[in-house]
Design an enzyme around this catalytic site. Structure first.
Site, mmCIF file in Angstrom:
data_model
loop_
_atom_site.group_PDB
_atom_site.id
_atom_site.type_symbol
_atom_site.label_atom_id
_atom_site.label_comp_id
_atom_site.label_asym_id
_atom_site.label_seq_id
_atom_site.Cartn_x
_atom_site.Cartn_y
_atom_site.Cartn_z
ATOM 1 N N ASP A 136 -19.883 -10.238 24.627
ATOM 2 C CA ASP A 136 -19.259 -9.788 23.528
ATOM 3 C C ASP A 136 -18.950 -8.168 23.772
ATOM 4 O OD1 ASP A 136 -17.910 -9.401 21.219
ATOM 5 O OD2 ASP A 136 -19.391 -10.031 19.929
ATOM 6 N N GLN A 175 -19.887 -6.881 12.308
ATOM 7 C CA GLN A 175 -18.462 -7.506 12.128
ATOM 8 C C GLN A 175 -18.129 -6.955 10.749
ATOM 9 O OE1 GLN A 175 -16.138 -7.758 14.247
ATOM 10 N NE2 GLN A 175 -16.637 -9.065 16.117
ATOM 11 N N CYS A 232 -3.922 0.992 8.765
ATOM 12 C CA CYS A 232 -3.363 -0.469 9.204
ATOM 13 C C CYS A 232 -2.111 -0.079 9.731
ATOM 14 C CB CYS A 232 -3.108 -0.855 7.703
ATOM 15 S SG CYS A 232 -4.505 -1.355 6.753
ATOM 16 N N CYS A 277 -12.553 -8.196 21.961
ATOM 17 C CA CYS A 277 -11.885 -7.592 20.868
ATOM 18 C C CYS A 277 -10.463 -6.941 21.602
ATOM 19 C CB CYS A 277 -12.682 -6.583 20.128
ATOM 20 S SG CYS A 277 -13.455 -5.403 21.095
ATOM 21 N N CYS A 284 0.732 -1.399 0.105
ATOM 22 C CA CYS A 284 0.020 -0.244 0.043
ATOM 23 C C CYS A 284 0.842 1.341 0.077
ATOM 24 C CB CYS A 284 -1.029 -0.042 1.289
ATOM 25 S SG CYS A 284 -1.713 1.549 1.604
ATOM 26 N N GLU A 333 -28.989 -5.585 24.475
ATOM 27 C CA GLU A 333 -28.079 -4.376 23.602
ATOM 28 C C GLU A 333 -28.384 -3.019 24.155
ATOM 29 O OE1 GLU A 333 -25.463 -4.204 21.209
ATOM 30 O OE2 GLU A 333 -26.449 -2.300 21.111
ATOM 31 N N CYS A 338 -7.851 1.631 -1.399
ATOM 32 C CA CYS A 338 -7.698 0.881 0.013
ATOM 33 C C CYS A 338 -7.608 -0.390 0.001
ATOM 34 C CB CYS A 338 -8.541 1.781 1.285
ATOM 35 S SG CYS A 338 -8.188 0.605 2.816
ATOM 36 N N TYR A 391 -24.410 -8.012 25.190
ATOM 37 C CA TYR A 391 -23.887 -7.079 23.973
ATOM 38 C C TYR A 391 -24.083 -7.591 22.732
ATOM 39 C CZ TYR A 391 -21.214 -5.632 28.151
ATOM 40 O OH TYR A 391 -20.787 -5.198 29.572
ATOM 41 N N CYS A 397 -0.936 6.494 6.610
ATOM 42 C CA CYS A 397 -2.292 6.259 7.128
ATOM 43 C C CYS A 397 -2.271 5.775 8.277
ATOM 44 C CB CYS A 397 -2.805 5.517 5.801
ATOM 45 S SG CYS A 397 -4.766 4.952 6.213
HETATM 46 N N1 SAH Z 1 -22.488 -9.588 19.504
HETATM 47 C C1 SAH Z 1 -22.662 -8.587 18.597
HETATM 48 C C2 SAH Z 1 -22.091 -7.337 18.756
HETATM 49 C C3 SAH Z 1 -20.918 -7.231 19.448
HETATM 50 S S1 SAH Z 1 -20.205 -5.428 19.491
HETATM 51 C C4 SAH Z 1 -21.911 -9.259 16.944
HETATM 52 O O1 SAH Z 1 -20.976 -9.947 17.186
HETATM 53 O O2 SAH Z 1 -22.275 -8.659 16.097
HETATM 54 C C5 SAH Z 1 -20.710 -4.990 21.163
HETATM 55 C C6 SAH Z 1 -22.125 -4.508 21.139
HETATM 56 O O3 SAH Z 1 -22.356 -3.871 22.492
HETATM 57 C C7 SAH Z 1 -22.396 -3.236 20.340
HETATM 58 O O4 SAH Z 1 -23.386 -3.683 19.535
HETATM 59 C C8 SAH Z 1 -22.373 -2.109 21.206
HETATM 60 O O5 SAH Z 1 -23.546 -1.291 20.555
HETATM 61 C C9 SAH Z 1 -23.000 -2.929 22.379
HETATM 62 N N2 SAH Z 1 -22.898 -2.207 23.934
HETATM 63 C C10 SAH Z 1 -21.817 -1.259 23.991
HETATM 64 N N3 SAH Z 1 -21.929 -0.854 25.507
HETATM 65 C C11 SAH Z 1 -23.091 -1.627 25.954
HETATM 66 C C12 SAH Z 1 -23.633 -1.793 27.162
HETATM 67 N N4 SAH Z 1 -23.233 -1.134 28.176
HETATM 68 N N5 SAH Z 1 -24.594 -2.459 27.331
HETATM 69 C C13 SAH Z 1 -25.235 -3.156 26.380
HETATM 70 N N6 SAH Z 1 -24.532 -3.101 24.929
HETATM 71 C C14 SAH Z 1 -23.570 -2.604 24.783
#
Ligand code: SAH
Length: 448
Positions: A379, A281, A81, A406, A72, A331, A158, A310, A78
């Site tokens: 998550d 994702q 990456c 993550c 790149c 969520e 990109c 989440y 940038c």
């Molecule tokens: N499991 C899903 C999303 C994961 S990302 C997937 O894999 O597609 C994390 C998510 O948590 C996001 O959608 C974000 O909006 C949510 N989030 C962030 N803070 C939060 C909280 N305090 N309570 C509930 N959800 C939350």
């Protein structure tokens, strides 16, 4: 303390979480961008503190066999990456090592190896782009922020994005320049266009374009729509209203100018509706493999109650629904919860419920109502779990916790906290969802 501007010879031994090389000189950790572990380099010290310093390579005395010529042209400038200067083998090695060492150091584990799911390709994989827009000498352009700044680095093509996404950017910028649409200025807070947000379904090929504007209308919208229609897959155009100063890209108000305001995509055999605010994702192939690993590790049976905290648009929740008795998703973003409910309906899934709220507070409330899940999936975003969530996990005492993360550091911190409350780490698997970028995903299972 090392001397500023002085040149030292040293060996790069390791990497930071952000992907910079690390060397040790006279007991001081030196962070060196664009370095590969194993290399002997001459570095100029640019910043010197008591325990650490930042340096820049002036000469590579011994090159790592993993060093690569950057494919790149703007990789060095940038901020998108981090790893175009090394081969993918080394990138995967350092990512797995980062997960392993942080689970050992912070999580109190003693893992000897860490499996990682490598991606089949490092290019064209990213299904979402957010291009900041800037203007110079009467010409507007889009690109990505230079690392640590708000300076826009223009990038024609990109490599991690599908070509259709860059075409959207080009079409929008042609329109902006032709009709003299003003560009937002962060210092004055004046000007209209802030970001071009593009989301593309990897399987459906559908494209959502969202123009983030400091206002609630754009000039000559029909001319722009006519041009976007020439791009195969273009499905909907939305204005994202954001009149606030600050770093948040999207605001809360969306105005649909063309189409339905969302796109659809297929993941884990299910059909999903995706709005601009909803999390999804960005690497479809690797997300699917990550979720498959999470589902396998969950060991769900037909009578199980599964709680997915989440949950976003319900990707993992709904992918687990057919194996479980009942699934509940929580969520915080209302638009994502609406998407999740619609996603259950469109896939004919009847044993799923979704609640909007903070994960920790909602989980404590469910616990109060006597809900006792057999399996809990979490998550969270990078900051990890809060104390309410840890408390709720403890009180609900599920058979299994599947933690998709993550950020290895907050994951390891939370693993240590859950271990204090009677859980034990059973499986750990890293997955690369962001080739060429420093982020790494992990899925672990904790059992009671
Ligand atoms: N499991 C899903 C999303 C994961 S990302 C997937 O894999 O597609 C994390 C998510 O948590 C996001 O959608 C974000 O909006 C949510 N989030 C962030 N803070 C939060 C909280 N305090 N309570 C509930 N959800 C939350």
């Amino acid at each position: 303390m090392l001397e500023k501007n002085k040149i030292y010879e040293t060996q790069v031994t390791d990497y930071t979480a952000e992907g910079q090389g690390v060397a040790h000189i006279e007991g001081c950790a030196v962070f060196i961008p664009n370095a590969v572990a194993g290399e002997t380099v001459r570095v100029r010290i640019e910043k010197a503190q008591k325990t650490w310093a930042a340096g820049k390579i002036v000469e590579i005395l011994e090159r790592s066999p993993h060093r690569m010529t950057r494919k790149c042209p703007v990789a060095k400038l940038c901020g998108g990456c981090d790893f175009w200067h090394m081969d993918y083998e080394e990138e995967l090695r350092l990512k797995a090592e980062r997960v392993r060492s942080s689970l050992n150091r912070i999580g109190g584990e003693s893992l000897e190896t860490m499996p990682i799911l490598g991606a089949p390709t490092c290019e064209d994989y990213r299904n979402k782009a957010q291009y900041p827009v800037a203007a110079k000498k009467g010409r507007a352009y889009a690109g990505f922020f230079k690392a640590g700044t708000h300076e826009v680095v223009e990038n024609e093509r990109c490599l991690i994005l599908p070509p259709e996404t860059d075409r959207v950017k080009d079409v929008v910028m042609d329109y902006v320049n032709q009709f003299r649409v003003s560009v937002y200025d962060e210092t004055t807070g004046k000007g209209l266009l802030r970001h071009i947000y593009v989301r593309r379904g990897a399987v459906s090929g559908q494209i959502l374009v969202c123009l983030v504007v400091n206002g609630d209308r754009i000039p000559k919208a029909q001319a722009l729509i006519a041009r976007l229609k020439n791009i195969p897959g273009f499905t909907t155009l939305v204005l994202g209203v954001n009149t606030k100063k600050g770093n948040a890209i999207l605001g809360d108000q969306f105005i649909t100018l063309y189409g339905e305001g969302y796109i659809e995509d297929t993941l884990c055999g299910l059909n999903f509706r995706l709005s601009p605010r909803s999390f999804y994702q960005v690497n479809h192939h690797q997300a699917q493999r990550l979720y498959e690993a999470a589902i396998t590790q969950a060991e769900i049976t037909k009578d199980d109650l599964v709680l997915d905290l989440y949950c976003g648009v319900g990707t993992i929740t709904l992918a687990m629904a057919s194996a479980a008795g009942r699934v509940i998703g929580v969520e915080v973003i209302p638009q994502a919860v609406e998407d999740a409910k619609d996603n259950a309906r469109r896939n004919g899934i009847q044993n799923a419920e979704f609640f909007c709220g903070d994960a920790g507070k909602a989980a404590l409330e469910l616990e109060n109502q006597g809900i006792r899940p057999d399996v809990i999936v979490v998550d969270p975003p990078r900051k990890g779990l809060n104390s309410d969530t840890i408390e709720a996990l403890d009180r609900m005492a599920p058979r299994r916790i599947v933690y998709v993360s993550c950020d290895p550091a907050t994951l390891s911190r939370d693993v240590a906290l859950l271990k204090e409350r009677g859980f034990a780490l059973k499986n750990a698997q890293a997955a690369d969802l962001f080739p060429r970028c420093a982020h790494v995903e992990t899925v672990v299972t904790l059992i009671r």
